[in-house]
Design a protein around this motif. Structure first.
Motif, PDB file in Angstrom:
ATOM      1  N   GLY A 299       0.795  -1.223   0.000  1.00  0.00           N
ATOM      2  CA  GLY A 299       0.000   0.000   0.000  1.00  0.00           C
ATOM      3  C   GLY A 299       0.824   1.268   0.000  1.00  0.00           C
ATOM      4  N   ASP A 300       0.326   2.296   0.715  1.00  0.00           N
ATOM      5  CA  ASP A 300       0.971   3.606   0.751  1.00  0.00           C
ATOM      6  C   ASP A 300       2.378   3.524   1.333  1.00  0.00           C
ATOM      7  OD1 ASP A 300      -1.240   4.761  -0.354  1.00  0.00           O
ATOM      8  OD2 ASP A 300      -2.065   5.486   1.552  1.00  0.00           O
ATOM      9  N   GLU A 301       2.551   2.680   2.331  1.00  0.00           N
ATOM     10  CA  GLU A 301       3.860   2.536   2.950  1.00  0.00           C
ATOM     11  C   GLU A 301       4.879   2.032   1.942  1.00  0.00           C
ATOM     12  OE1 GLU A 301       5.013   1.045   7.248  1.00  0.00           O
ATOM     13  OE2 GLU A 301       4.629  -0.678   5.934  1.00  0.00           O
ATOM     14  N   GLN A 302       4.482   1.061   1.153  1.00  0.00           N
ATOM     15  CA  GLN A 302       5.382   0.523   0.137  1.00  0.00           C
ATOM     16  C   GLN A 302       5.702   1.577  -0.913  1.00  0.00           C
ATOM     17  OE1 GLN A 302       4.543  -2.528  -3.324  1.00  0.00           O
ATOM     18  NE2 GLN A 302       4.947  -3.692  -1.440  1.00  0.00           N
ATOM     19  N   ARG A 303       4.680   2.303  -1.373  1.00  0.00           N
ATOM     20  CA  ARG A 303       4.901   3.334  -2.394  1.00  0.00           C
ATOM     21  C   ARG A 303       5.837   4.418  -1.873  1.00  0.00           C
ATOM     22  NH1 ARG A 303      -0.444   1.872  -3.766  1.00  0.00           N
ATOM     23  NH2 ARG A 303      -1.352   3.215  -2.162  1.00  0.00           N
ATOM     24  N   MET A 304       5.679   4.793  -0.602  1.00  0.00           N
ATOM     25  CA  MET A 304       6.534   5.829  -0.026  1.00  0.00           C
ATOM     26  C   MET A 304       7.988   5.359   0.039  1.00  0.00           C
ATOM     27  SD  MET A 304       6.267   7.685   3.703  1.00  0.00           S
ATOM     28  CE  MET A 304       6.718   6.166   4.568  1.00  0.00           C
ATOM     29  N   MET A 305       8.203   4.107   0.443  1.00  0.00           N
ATOM     30  CA  MET A 305       9.562   3.589   0.545  1.00  0.00           C
ATOM     31  C   MET A 305      10.199   3.436  -0.833  1.00  0.00           C
ATOM     32  SD  MET A 305       9.304   0.840   3.694  1.00  0.00           S
ATOM     33  CE  MET A 305      11.070   0.538   3.704  1.00  0.00           C
ATOM     34  N   LEU A 306       9.427   3.030  -1.821  1.00  0.00           N
ATOM     35  CA  LEU A 306       9.973   2.910  -3.176  1.00  0.00           C
ATOM     36  C   LEU A 306      10.321   4.283  -3.747  1.00  0.00           C
ATOM     37  CD1 LEU A 306       7.686   0.104  -4.676  1.00  0.00           C
ATOM     38  CD2 LEU A 306      10.093  -0.083  -4.016  1.00  0.00           C
ATOM     39  N   MET A 307       9.516   5.275  -3.423  1.00  0.00           N
ATOM     40  CA  MET A 307       9.850   6.640  -3.841  1.00  0.00           C
ATOM     41  C   MET A 307      11.118   7.116  -3.140  1.00  0.00           C
ATOM     42  SD  MET A 307       6.084   8.472  -3.962  1.00  0.00           S
ATOM     43  CE  MET A 307       6.809  10.100  -4.144  1.00  0.00           C
ATOM     44  N   GLY A 308      11.251   6.756  -1.865  1.00  0.00           N
ATOM     45  CA  GLY A 308      12.466   7.107  -1.133  1.00  0.00           C
ATOM     46  C   GLY A 308      13.687   6.430  -1.726  1.00  0.00           C
ATOM     47  N   LEU A 309      13.533   5.182  -2.116  1.00  0.00           N
ATOM     48  CA  LEU A 309      14.636   4.457  -2.742  1.00  0.00           C
ATOM     49  C   LEU A 309      15.076   5.162  -4.018  1.00  0.00           C
ATOM     50  CD1 LEU A 309      16.492   1.967  -3.070  1.00  0.00           C
ATOM     51  CD2 LEU A 309      14.569   0.787  -4.171  1.00  0.00           C
ATOM     52  N   LYS A 310      14.115   5.598  -4.805  1.00  0.00           N
ATOM     53  CA  LYS A 310      14.451   6.301  -6.050  1.00  0.00           C
ATOM     54  C   LYS A 310      15.161   7.619  -5.751  1.00  0.00           C
ATOM     55  CE  LYS A 310      12.370   7.829 -10.405  1.00  0.00           C
ATOM     56  NZ  LYS A 310      11.106   7.934 -11.190  1.00  0.00           N
ATOM     57  N   ARG A 311      14.697   8.322  -4.722  1.00  0.00           N
ATOM     58  CA  ARG A 311      15.317   9.603  -4.362  1.00  0.00           C
ATOM     59  C   ARG A 311      16.744   9.399  -3.841  1.00  0.00           C
ATOM     60  NH1 ARG A 311      12.935  12.922   0.675  1.00  0.00           N
ATOM     61  NH2 ARG A 311      10.974  12.343  -0.363  1.00  0.00           N
ATOM     62  N   PHE A 312      16.923   8.396  -3.005  1.00  0.00           N
ATOM     63  CA  PHE A 312      18.222   8.186  -2.368  1.00  0.00           C
ATOM     64  C   PHE A 312      19.284   7.630  -3.321  1.00  0.00           C
ATOM     65  CE2 PHE A 312      15.778   7.514   1.833  1.00  0.00           C
ATOM     66  CZ  PHE A 312      15.793   8.875   2.093  1.00  0.00           C
ATOM     67  N   THR A 313      18.866   7.036  -4.423  1.00  0.00           N
ATOM     68  CA  THR A 313      19.838   6.417  -5.336  1.00  0.00           C
ATOM     69  C   THR A 313      19.978   7.181  -6.650  1.00  0.00           C
ATOM     70  OG1 THR A 313      18.100   4.945  -6.207  1.00  0.00           O
ATOM     71  CG2 THR A 313      19.448   4.094  -4.405  1.00  0.00           C
ATOM     72  N   LYS A 314      19.486   8.408  -6.660  1.00  0.00           N
ATOM     73  CA  LYS A 314      19.499   9.200  -7.885  1.00  0.00           C
ATOM     74  C   LYS A 314      20.858   9.836  -8.133  1.00  0.00           C
ATOM     75  CE  LYS A 314      17.220  13.194 -10.048  1.00  0.00           C
ATOM     76  NZ  LYS A 314      16.215  14.268  -9.859  1.00  0.00           N
ATOM     77  N   TYR A 315      21.351   9.700  -9.360  1.00  0.00           N
ATOM     78  CA  TYR A 315      22.557  10.400  -9.807  1.00  0.00           C
ATOM     79  C   TYR A 315      22.163  11.735 -10.428  1.00  0.00           C
ATOM     80  CZ  TYR A 315      26.527   7.088  -9.596  1.00  0.00           C
ATOM     81  OH  TYR A 315      27.569   6.294  -9.190  1.00  0.00           O
ATOM     82  N   THR A 316      22.924  12.781 -10.178  1.00  0.00           N
ATOM     83  CA  THR A 316      22.762  14.030 -10.919  1.00  0.00           C
ATOM     84  C   THR A 316      23.489  13.921 -12.257  1.00  0.00           C
ATOM     85  OG1 THR A 316      22.629  15.321  -8.872  1.00  0.00           O
ATOM     86  CG2 THR A 316      23.176  16.515 -10.903  1.00  0.00           C
ATOM     87  N   ASN A 317      24.696  13.374 -12.207  1.00  0.00           N
ATOM     88  CA  ASN A 317      25.494  13.179 -13.425  1.00  0.00           C
ATOM     89  C   ASN A 317      25.959  11.726 -13.474  1.00  0.00           C
ATOM     90  OD1 ASN A 317      25.720  16.130 -14.221  1.00  0.00           O
ATOM     91  ND2 ASN A 317      26.675  16.196 -12.201  1.00  0.00           N
ATOM     92  N   HIS A 318      25.328  10.935 -14.309  1.00  0.00           N
ATOM     93  CA  HIS A 318      25.724   9.536 -14.407  1.00  0.00           C
ATOM     94  C   HIS A 318      27.130   9.421 -15.005  1.00  0.00           C
ATOM     95  CE1 HIS A 318      21.425   8.543 -13.882  1.00  0.00           C
ATOM     96  NE2 HIS A 318      21.888   7.396 -13.452  1.00  0.00           N
ATOM     97  N   PRO A 319      27.967   8.558 -14.432  1.00  0.00           N
ATOM     98  CA  PRO A 319      29.303   8.357 -15.018  1.00  0.00           C
ATOM     99  C   PRO A 319      29.190   7.585 -16.331  1.00  0.00           C
ATOM    100  CG  PRO A 319      28.932   6.781 -13.254  1.00  0.00           C
ATOM    101  CD  PRO A 319      27.747   7.708 -13.234  1.00  0.00           C
ATOM    102  N   ASN A 320      30.127   7.835 -17.219  1.00  0.00           N
ATOM    103  CA  ASN A 320      30.196   7.091 -18.476  1.00  0.00           C
ATOM    104  C   ASN A 320      30.896   5.761 -18.190  1.00  0.00           C
ATOM    105  OD1 ASN A 320      30.850   5.997 -20.990  1.00  0.00           O
ATOM    106  ND2 ASN A 320      31.061   8.016 -21.943  1.00  0.00           N
TER     107      ASN A 320
END
Length: 604
Positions: free
Chosen positions: A562-583
């Protein structure tokens, strides 16, 4: 403020890497070795090249006598006594030096490396750390010199990972002078040529087993099966050992009655980090041989080292080694420093070393898993680079792959160690040794808040990488914090969840160690001089992030909804986001070109 006080203040406790920032100046690297340590490394390398690597075929032909001969030569050179205190005939060197010898002596063959580790670690160390003064004076000098060899009898047909479930019995004689030991032990390294065993047996109906020092005398009820037929480590003597009312003097009890399980677990902690070290030079040798072959093997009128597919393999192999070195020697120096601090506070050598290693049991398990699996992957890619020749027993790749396989099993399987790492961290948190609750709560509050859309300043070396690493730590805190909240003491029953969380923890420690090593060396040598190391650090972090995304998602959807899962998955996406991906492709080419130009691994 004294140097010792500063060292103590900056030295993190085991597991605290997850919740406290480590400065690059506070980690130890291979580049920090002093002259004495470099001499020890060089002399070990000379012994390996002369006695082991030049005769690697003999080890594949099950030449157990040659393994024993080389062990005696190692004893004559003092290599068996590095960790033994001087008062018992040893060199009394620090923990980093013992790691160095375990590391570089592993380069030629897993057979000798196993014999060496079994003797110096689980064969000698239990007496050094738990023996009485009389026991140490009687046995340790012989073991340190190579006059005698030791073996360790813990595993039984029904007692493997569950080490305390052994059925071997020890019965006290009517006159109280000796114990009669009866039982069966299996997978006993060095059994074929050892002079004494460390044997674990149960007295009456004790909850825990007891340790004994048992001299190997076939006339005293000791017999063995023939050598085991094994996938690898062919010349490591491995036999089943049977005790039939073997008489052991009461003065040969090791430590106190019922203390055997504690001995076994603490000795295994030390064995795990040393096993990680023993996988490093083995990998370097594989990289060296693969690079030389790739430079010499011509297909389509060009060396295969010029092909992108081969470059990707060489780069990955080298990066694995570099990361393993970075994390292993970081932890080794932390242990050495903790031992020194305890000695300065009045602890005995035995207590200081036991508590020093126990403090970093989490890191020991992390390293055992990460480096043993990297060794398997590196040898597998080595075979692939060699192609058909790699599958042939006439080339060294085939034996390297087979020898590497056992490392994921002994000293506790990797599955057990994964769960231990998370389990020990949670227990440390409950005891107040590591503050997980506060940071985990903060991460939960951050998930409920609005994320910042400001563009950070990433102008300094590794600024973006360190920002990402800090967020990767939040991933573990998010997953583990919620899991502990939901399951409490029952968390250990959810093994797949713990395995996934452990992989996040492992990747965080390995990636951070790699970045810190490179940052430290770039500050003192310049970024240009560390260009390839920077590339390896960036590549490792990128791949660690991808692993963390996969494993954290697997964990989240396994116990939330439910909502708890969606919130954690959104957090995972936020916490693992690159601003500049390495080549990634460019990084691999840069690393591989250096490996090819040097015809091997030259970063140690």
């Amino acid at each position: 403020m004294s140097t010792e006080t500063i060292q103590k203040e900056n030295l993190l406790r085991g597991g605290q890497f997850l919740v406290k920032e480590t400065k690059c100046e506070d980690v130890f690297t291979l580049e920090d070795l002093n002259e004495e340590q470099r001499m020890m490394r060089d002399s070990t390398n000379e012994f390996v090249d002369r006695e082991l690597w030049a005769h690697w075929e003999r080890f594949e032909q099950k030449d157990y006598a040659y393994t024993e001969e080389c062990m005696r030569k190692a004893g004559e050179l003092g290599l068996l006594s590095v960790a033994v205190p001087e008062e018992y005939g040893g060199m009394g060197m620090g923990f980093v030096s013992t790691m160095l010898v375990c590391d570089y002596i592993s380069g030629a063959t897993g057979s000798f490396s196993t014999a060496f580790g079994a003797h110096t670690g689980i064969g000698t160390m239990p007496i050094t750390l738990y023996g009485t003064e009389e026991q140490k004076q009687k046995y340790v000098p012989k073991l340190a010199s190579g006059e005698w060899f030791g073996a360790y009898c813990l595993t039984e047909p029904g007692a493997g990972s569950d080490a305390n479930s052994g059925k071997t019995k020890a019965v006290l004689s009517d006159d109280g002078k000796y114990y009669s030991i009866s039982g069966q032990k299996m997978w006993i390294s060095n059994a074929g040529f050892c002079d004494l065993f460390i044997v674990f047996a149960r007295i009456e109906d004790d909850k825990y087993v007891t340790g004994f020092i048992v001299e190997n005398d076939p006339d005293n009820g000791i017999s063995m099966n023939p050598e085991e037929k094994k996938l690898g480590i062919h010349s490591s003597s491995t036999r089943q050992v049977f005790f039939n009312e073997t008489k052991v003097p009461v003065e040969n009890m090791l430590s106190e009655r019922g203390n055997g399980f504690k001995i076994a677990m603490n000795v295994l902690n030390i064995g795990r980090i040393k096993l990680a070290a023993a996988c490093l030079e083995a990998q370097r040798k594989v990289v060296d041989e693969a690079a030389k072959y790739a430079n010499e093997r011509v297909q389509f009128k060009t060396p295969i080292a010029n092909f992108g597919a081969i470059k990707a393999k060489l780069a990955q192999m080298a990066t694995n080694v570099y990361a393993g070195e970075s994390a292993s020697y970081r932890a080794a120096k932390d242990i050495e420093d903790r031992i020194a601090i305890r000695k300065s506070e009045g602890n005995s050598h035995q207590e200081a070393e036991l508590k020093g290693v126990e403090e970093y049991a989490i890191e020991c398990s992390i390293l055992k898993v990460a480096v043993s699996e990297d060794a398997q992957n590196t040898t597998d890619e080595g075979i692939q680079i060699f192609g058909g020749m790699g599958f042939s027993a006439d080339a060294p790749m085939e034996k390297a792959w087979r020898d590497a396989r056992i490392a994921r099993i002994y000293e506790g399987t990797n599955e057990i160690n994964r769960m231990l790492a998370v389990g020990m961290l949670v227990k440390k948190a409950m005891k107040g040794h590591v503050d997980l609750l506060g940071p985990a709560t903060a991460v939960g509050e951050e998930l409920m808040g609005i994320p910042s859309f400001e563009t950070p300043d990433y102008s300094e070396l590794f600024a973006e990488e360190k920002d990402l690493l800090a967020r990767l730590k939040k991933v573990f805190l998010m997953v583990a914090g919620k899991a502990v909240e939901q399951f409490g003491p029952e968390l250990e029953q959810h093994q797949q969840l713990m395995l996934a969380a452990s992989d996040v923890l492992i990747e965080v420690y390995m990636a951070e160690s790699t970045l810190l090593r490179t940052e430290k060396n770039a500050k003192r040598e310049g970024e240009e001089a560390q260009a390839v190391q920077i590339a390896m650090s960036q590549l490792y972090l990128y791949q660690a992030t991808e692993t963390i995304v996969q494993k954290a998602k697997e964990a989240i959807i396994s116990f939330t909804e439910g909502d708890e899962q969606r919130m954690m998955l959104m957090g995972l996406k936020r916490f693992t986001k690159y601003t500049n991906h390495p080549n990634v492709a460019a990084l691999k080419i840069q690393i591989a070109d250096k490996i090819s130009a040097d015809s091997g691994y030259t970063f140690d």
